[in-house]
Design a protein around this motif. Structure first.
Motif, mmCIF file in Angstrom:
data_model
loop_
_atom_site.group_PDB
_atom_site.id
_atom_site.type_symbol
_atom_site.label_atom_id
_atom_site.label_comp_id
_atom_site.label_asym_id
_atom_site.label_seq_id
_atom_site.Cartn_x
_atom_site.Cartn_y
_atom_site.Cartn_z
ATOM 1 N N GLY A 18 0.762 -1.215 0.083
ATOM 2 C CA GLY A 18 -0.013 0.008 0.053
ATOM 3 C C GLY A 18 1.129 1.016 -0.055
ATOM 4 O O GLY A 18 1.655 0.946 0.372
ATOM 5 N N HIS A 19 0.137 2.234 -0.281
ATOM 6 C CA HIS A 19 1.014 3.596 -0.870
ATOM 7 C C HIS A 19 -0.172 5.194 -1.026
ATOM 8 O O HIS A 19 -0.835 4.592 -1.488
ATOM 9 N N PHE A 20 0.760 6.199 -0.690
ATOM 10 C CA PHE A 20 0.733 7.136 -1.183
ATOM 11 C C PHE A 20 1.019 7.476 -2.738
ATOM 12 O O PHE A 20 2.328 6.829 -2.592
ATOM 13 N N HIS A 21 0.536 8.006 -3.353
ATOM 14 C CA HIS A 21 1.343 8.602 -4.212
ATOM 15 C C HIS A 21 2.721 9.489 -4.073
ATOM 16 O O HIS A 21 2.457 10.875 -2.972
ATOM 17 N N LEU A 22 3.877 9.490 -4.850
ATOM 18 C CA LEU A 22 4.650 10.861 -3.916
ATOM 19 C C LEU A 22 4.343 12.044 -4.846
ATOM 20 O O LEU A 22 4.258 13.013 -4.115
ATOM 21 N N GLN A 23 3.568 12.304 -6.268
ATOM 22 C CA GLN A 23 3.187 13.213 -6.436
ATOM 23 C C GLN A 23 1.150 13.153 -5.691
ATOM 24 O O GLN A 23 0.460 12.019 -6.346
ATOM 25 N N ARG A 24 1.060 14.163 -4.376
ATOM 26 C CA ARG A 24 -0.055 13.395 -3.696
ATOM 27 C C ARG A 24 -1.013 13.445 -4.918
ATOM 28 O O ARG A 24 -1.525 13.034 -4.543
ATOM 29 N N ASP A 25 -0.967 14.783 -5.213
ATOM 30 C CA ASP A 25 -2.211 14.726 -5.738
ATOM 31 C C ASP A 25 -2.178 14.293 -7.124
ATOM 32 O O ASP A 25 -3.186 14.953 -8.256
ATOM 33 N N THR A 26 -2.405 12.547 -7.748
ATOM 34 C CA THR A 26 -1.613 11.635 -8.622
ATOM 35 C C THR A 26 -3.413 10.778 -8.241
ATOM 36 O O THR A 26 -3.475 10.158 -6.924
ATOM 37 N N ALA A 27 -4.106 10.778 -9.264
ATOM 38 C CA ALA A 27 -4.986 9.286 -9.241
ATOM 39 C C ALA A 27 -4.910 8.062 -9.686
ATOM 40 O O ALA A 27 -3.849 8.162 -10.386
ATOM 41 N N GLU A 28 -5.633 7.370 -9.722
ATOM 42 C CA GLU A 28 -5.536 5.669 -10.398
ATOM 43 C C GLU A 28 -7.170 5.099 -10.483
ATOM 44 O O GLU A 28 -7.758 5.151 -9.159
ATOM 45 N N GLU A 72 -5.387 11.580 4.542
ATOM 46 C CA GLU A 72 -3.667 11.326 4.899
ATOM 47 C C GLU A 72 -4.291 11.839 6.071
ATOM 48 O O GLU A 72 -3.348 11.771 7.124
ATOM 49 N N SER A 73 -5.459 11.754 6.551
ATOM 50 C CA SER A 73 -6.060 12.315 8.343
ATOM 51 C C SER A 73 -6.129 11.289 8.922
ATOM 52 O O SER A 73 -5.960 11.135 9.919
ATOM 53 N N GLY A 74 -6.191 9.804 8.164
ATOM 54 C CA GLY A 74 -6.288 8.493 9.099
ATOM 55 C C GLY A 74 -7.644 7.751 8.910
ATOM 56 O O GLY A 74 -7.550 6.392 8.949
ATOM 57 N N GLY A 92 6.979 5.136 2.511
ATOM 58 C CA GLY A 92 7.209 5.384 3.855
ATOM 59 C C GLY A 92 6.779 5.760 4.503
ATOM 60 O O GLY A 92 6.429 5.603 5.904
ATOM 61 N N SER A 93 5.248 6.511 4.671
ATOM 62 C CA SER A 93 4.199 6.899 5.092
ATOM 63 C C SER A 93 3.289 5.660 5.761
ATOM 64 O O SER A 93 3.331 5.989 6.712
#
Ligand code: PAN
Ligand code: ZN
Length: 182
Positions: free
Chosen positions: A87-97, A113-115, A161-162
């Motif tokens: 699992g991950h966030f995208h490094l460029q946070r505001d990119t969709a999938e 991002e608030s969990g 990492g997050s």
């Protein structure tokens, strides 16, 4: 007219053609992901948990391009917790999938991002839009392989990492033979 150069078998999820790369994750790579660390240490850490085929036509980081991939999460559990992706966030946070179910049964965990976390059921034909700034993880809650296709921007990147630090706030366990989001 030229022949098509790239193929996807929508029955078994196999990608064929140039620039198709396959990566495997074994249980050892998922250290810290499962809640039952004792059961984790007692497991065969060399077993494959999931494989990802990617049509990597672009180099990672390139703006304006796309990647296409198919993930296969094998059935299995650590303790009562089903096999899953890192699992991950995208490094460029505001990119969709986009994710789409091909075979099997699973859960797509989505966390902001608030969990705040929720789960969407995945099955053959289900289509899932993952907006930017949303971490995503696949869980195989079935008895067979979970095959899921995906398409994402080539500049998205992966921030593992997050998740390694804070995890997902919800997990999927097998309780009374069925998946429960806890
Ligand atoms: C997918 C994932 C794939 C494997 O292609 O990368 O399912 O999961 P992890 O990357 O979390 O190990 C995707 O979401 N790409 O952005
Ligand atoms: Zn992603």
């Amino acid at each position: 007219m030229e022949q098509a150069k790239l193929f996807m078998n929508f029955q078994n999820g196999l990608l064929q053609g140039q620039a198709v790369q396959t990566t495997q994750r074994v249980l050892k790579d998922l250290k810290g992901c499962f809640s039952d660390s004792e059961a984790f240490e007692e497991s065969d850490l060399s077993q494959i948990v999931y494989e990802v085929q990617i049509h990597a036509r672009e180099t990672e980081g390139k703006e304006g391009g796309l990647f296409w991939g198919v993930s296969c999460v094998y059935p299995g559990k650590v303790g009562n917790e089903y096999f899953m992706t890192k699992g991950h966030f995208h490094l460029q946070r505001d990119t969709a999938e986009y994710y789409f179910g091909i075979q099997g049964e699973g859960v797509l965990l989505l966390m902001d991002e608030s969990g705040k976390c929720r789960g969407e059921k995945v099955k053959a034909g289900s289509l899932h839009y993952i907006p930017g700034k949303i971490a995503h993880r696949l869980v195989n809650s079935g008895n067979g392989n979970l095959l899921v296709g995906a398409c994402w921007p080539s500049n998205a990147g992966h921030d593992y990492g997050s998740i390694a630090q804070n995890g997902f706030s919800k997990r999927v366990f097998c309780m009374d033979n069925s998946p429960k989001l806890v």
